[in-house]
Write a protein that holds these residues in place. Sequence first.
Motif, short mmCIF file in Angstrom:
data_model
loop_
_atom_site.label_atom_id
_atom_site.label_comp_id
_atom_site.label_asym_id
_atom_site.label_seq_id
_atom_site.Cartn_x
_atom_site.Cartn_y
_atom_site.Cartn_z
N THR A 136 0.82 -1.21 0.00
CA THR A 136 0.00 0.00 0.00
C THR A 136 0.86 1.27 0.00
O THR A 136 1.96 1.28 0.56
CB THR A 136 -0.96 0.04 1.22
N GLU A 137 0.33 2.30 -0.65
CA GLU A 137 1.00 3.61 -0.66
C GLU A 137 0.03 4.65 -0.12
O GLU A 137 0.15 5.83 -0.43
CB GLU A 137 1.42 3.97 -2.09
N MET A 138 -0.94 4.20 0.65
CA MET A 138 -2.01 5.09 1.10
C MET A 138 -1.48 6.25 1.95
O MET A 138 -0.75 6.06 2.92
CB MET A 138 -3.04 4.28 1.91
N ILE A 139 -1.87 7.45 1.54
CA ILE A 139 -1.50 8.66 2.28
C ILE A 139 -2.47 8.83 3.45
O ILE A 139 -3.67 8.52 3.32
CB ILE A 139 -1.61 9.91 1.36
N LEU A 140 -1.95 9.35 4.55
CA LEU A 140 -2.77 9.54 5.74
C LEU A 140 -2.91 11.02 6.08
O LEU A 140 -1.92 11.75 6.08
CB LEU A 140 -2.13 8.82 6.94
N SER A 141 -4.11 11.42 6.41
CA SER A 141 -4.32 12.79 6.89
C SER A 141 -4.06 12.81 8.40
O SER A 141 -3.98 11.75 9.05
CB SER A 141 -5.75 13.23 6.62
N GLN A 142 -3.99 14.00 8.97
CA GLN A 142 -3.83 14.10 10.42
C GLN A 142 -5.04 13.47 11.12
O GLN A 142 -4.90 12.82 12.14
CB GLN A 142 -3.65 15.57 10.83
N ASN A 143 -6.21 13.64 10.53
CA ASN A 143 -7.42 13.03 11.12
C ASN A 143 -7.33 11.51 11.10
O ASN A 143 -7.78 10.85 12.04
CB ASN A 143 -8.68 13.47 10.36
N ASP A 144 -6.79 10.95 10.02
CA ASP A 144 -6.61 9.50 9.96
C ASP A 144 -5.69 9.04 11.10
O ASP A 144 -5.97 8.06 11.79
CB ASP A 144 -5.94 9.07 8.63
N ILE A 145 -4.60 9.77 11.28
CA ILE A 145 -3.63 9.39 12.31
C ILE A 145 -4.26 9.49 13.70
O ILE A 145 -4.14 8.57 14.51
CB ILE A 145 -2.37 10.27 12.19
N ASN A 146 -4.98 10.58 13.92
CA ASN A 146 -5.63 10.74 15.23
C ASN A 146 -6.64 9.63 15.47
O ASN A 146 -6.73 9.08 16.57
CB ASN A 146 -6.36 12.09 15.29
#
Length: 131
Positions: A15-25
């Motif tokens: 996977t190369e899925m990018i994460l937003s800050q909301n995803d991380i939180n």
Amino acid sequence: MKNRCKDCGKCCLETEMILSQNDINSITHNHQSNIKVKEFAFMNNSKQYQLKNKKGHCVFLESSLKICTIYQYRPQGCKFYPLIFDLNRNICKFDEDCPRTILFYKNKEKLRTTCKKLKRYLKIELAIKIK
Ligand code: SF4
Ligand code: SF4
């Protein structure tokens, strides 16, 4: 995983899925263990967080069962998938790597709405410039 994804899990390999800050939180908040960002993400050359792979698949994939272990709070990009945005052509499209795109977004109105949401997500949460 959704039923239509049963026994597939292809998009969770390398996977190369990018994460937003909301995803991380969301992941750190909801995960049952006290998971740290560095355990599931790394910062790429564009200074964006990306999901980590382990043994060729996303760290959150239970590979023997082909199940996403964080399905309820998986990253937004995983929720949109197989719908992706083609920056060069400025259109939403289905990723050709998914073998079952025909099973997704059959309703044209829903497809249009989700495309708008995808564009908004990219602009606002990932700060990607879109025409
Ligand atoms: S590649 Fe397509 S069918 Fe396979 S798990 Fe991903 S979204 Fe589902
Ligand atoms: S978070 Fe879940 S759906 Fe997204 S790539 Fe990882 S295993 Fe697949």
